[in-house]
Design an enzyme around this catalytic site. Structure first.
Site, PDB file in Angstrom:
ATOM      1  N   ILE A  80       0.814  -1.213   0.000  1.00 44.55           N
ATOM      2  CA  ILE A  80       0.000   0.000   0.000  1.00 44.55           C
ATOM      3  C   ILE A  80       0.853   1.271   0.000  1.00 44.55           C
ATOM      4  O   ILE A  80       0.310   2.376  -0.103  1.00 44.55           O
ATOM      5  CB  ILE A  80      -0.987   0.049   1.185  1.00 44.55           C
ATOM      6  CG1 ILE A  80      -0.270   0.375   2.507  1.00 44.55           C
ATOM      7  CG2 ILE A  80      -1.796  -1.215   1.282  1.00 44.55           C
ATOM      8  CD1 ILE A  80      -1.205   0.776   3.622  1.00 44.55           C
ATOM      9  N   LYS A  81       2.177   1.143   0.111  1.00 44.08           N
ATOM     10  CA  LYS A  81       3.034   2.322   0.207  1.00 44.08           C
ATOM     11  C   LYS A  81       3.209   2.990  -1.163  1.00 44.08           C
ATOM     12  O   LYS A  81       2.803   2.461  -2.189  1.00 44.08           O
ATOM     13  CB  LYS A  81       4.387   1.945   0.810  1.00 44.08           C
ATOM     14  CG  LYS A  81       4.298   1.363   2.227  1.00 44.08           C
ATOM     15  CD  LYS A  81       3.601   2.315   3.178  1.00 44.08           C
ATOM     16  CE  LYS A  81       3.771   1.940   4.646  1.00 44.08           C
ATOM     17  NZ  LYS A  81       3.235   0.645   5.023  1.00 44.08           N
TER      18      LYS A  81
END
Length: 384
Positions: free
Chosen positions: A184-185
């Site tokens: 998700i980064k």
């Protein structure tokens, strides 16, 4: 309102066909564990953020574990960090036998400051871990000055801050910093992390500890692999990043600036459309000079005005095909820490207020302005 026909997740990695081809090439090469691509990724990351040295790891949590080991943290030691963060830092503190000490956060930026950290410092304080939150930068100058004056190591938790800038420099250029490349980064390796530091002795130890305590790195270009005569200098771990993950990170890093531009565009659209929605409170923009990397778009639900709690709000959005997340539930309210630490309710007022209200809305580079419009339309429909 016309409901979305497809589900919009709160986050989704942007993986190009070229990056898929790069991973496939590594898989076909026969060298898929730590090797030349991991070394290239480390060098490229140093060039990007200005860090003098970096080591690629299996996760940011691995980096924090290696740091704790290098510092020799143990019983009687204290680590100051916020409670509104992912649990890994606190878990590692406890597993080392040390004691977590929670600093409260600013209610609207969700970050600690020198003012909230200073009163917590004792002769047992061995480490300060501020967290850059959601892509914004914590105010590091006062924190670094405080840590230096007290002779206490400071490490920046930059899991949310790949590409964030503070006072003209990218996060990672100064001091010791740990990044995350979770899916998700802002960029991903599938799983992965990067440990950066301007302390050569610390970096030498981290590189040794990350691969079984060998006195050389896992890959040496001069011998096309690891020196077979390498010796174990001290007991270490197995936290190296394989090439098939590193090559994905290389491709992602090359696109990071365009990712940030797109994320900022989507965030501006959210702020514009939510400006008149009184029940929704976006985070404040910090007052010091910085560039936001917009890792997350976090809002707080005014539960009194909304007439519903956060769980109901998120469930109703899901019913309308909108995904959301929580970043984060305060660590001291989790079952284990609630029972073992026993902090009284109200001990961290700004942390607790946000912990009950924060909600992350969808934000990722492959979204469109129309996706943002549909999220806000769904929010308004729920609040109606």
């Amino acid at each position: 309102m016309r409901m979305r026909s497809t589900f919009l997740p709160f986050s989704k990695p942007s993986i190009s066909e070229a990056e898929i081809a790069d991973v496939a090439e590594v898989l076909r090469s026969g060298w898929i564990t730590t090797g030349p691509k991991a070394a290239d990724f480390e060098q490229a990351f140093c060039k990007y953020c200005g860090a003098p040295d970096a080591v690629a790891l299996g996760s940011a949590t691995a980096g924090m574990h290696l740091l704790f080991t290098a510092l020799g943290l143990g019983p009687g030691d204290e680590v100051i960090t916020p409670s509104l963060t992912w649990v890994s830092t606190v878990n590692l503190t406890v597993l080392a036998g040390a004691t977590p000490v929670f600093a409260d956060i600013d209610r609207d930026t969700l970050m600690v400051s020198a003012e909230t950290v200073a009163p917590l410092i004792t002769e047992r304080t061995r480490l300060i871990v501020p967290v850059h939150f959601a892509g914004a930068a914590a105010d590091m100058e006062p924190l670094r000055r405080l840590a230096s004056q007290r002779g206490i190591p400071l490490v920046e938790d930059a899991a949310h801050a790949v590409g964030t800038e503070y006072r003209g420099d990218r996060i990672g250029r100064h001091g010791t910093t740990i990044f995350s490349f979770h899916p998700i980064k802002n960029i991903t390796c599938g799983e992965g992390g990067m440990f950066c530091s301007d302390d050569p002795a610390l970096m030498e130890r981290i590189k040794r500890l990350k691969f079984h305590g060998l006195g050389v790195d896992a890959h040496d270009r001069t011998v096309q692999g690891r020196n077979p005569q390498a010796e174990v200098v001290e007991p270490g771990f197995k936290y190296n990043l394989p090439d098939m993950a590193a090559v994905l990170g290389l491709g992602q890093l090359a696109r990071l600036e365009q990712f940030i531009v797109k994320r900022a565009e989507l965030a501006r659209r959210y702020l514009e459309l939510l400006a008149g929605v009184e029940e929704i409170l976006p985070l404040a923009v910090p007052g010091w000079p910085f560039r936001h990397a917009w890792h997350l778009f976090v809002v707080r639900l005014d539960v009194d005005r909304a007439g519903m709690d956060r769980a109901t709000f998120m469930a109703e959005l899901k019913n309308r095909n909108i995904g959301t997340g929580i970043h984060f539930r305060a660590v001291h309210t989790q079952k284990y820490y609630r029972e073992t630490m026993g902090l009284p309710q109200g001990a961290l007022p700004s942390t607790e207020w946000n912990s009950e209200r924060i909600c992350s809305l969808p934000l990722f580079p492959d979204m469109t302005r129309e996706d943002v419009d549909s999220v806000v339309a769904a929010i308004k429909d729920v609040l109606r």
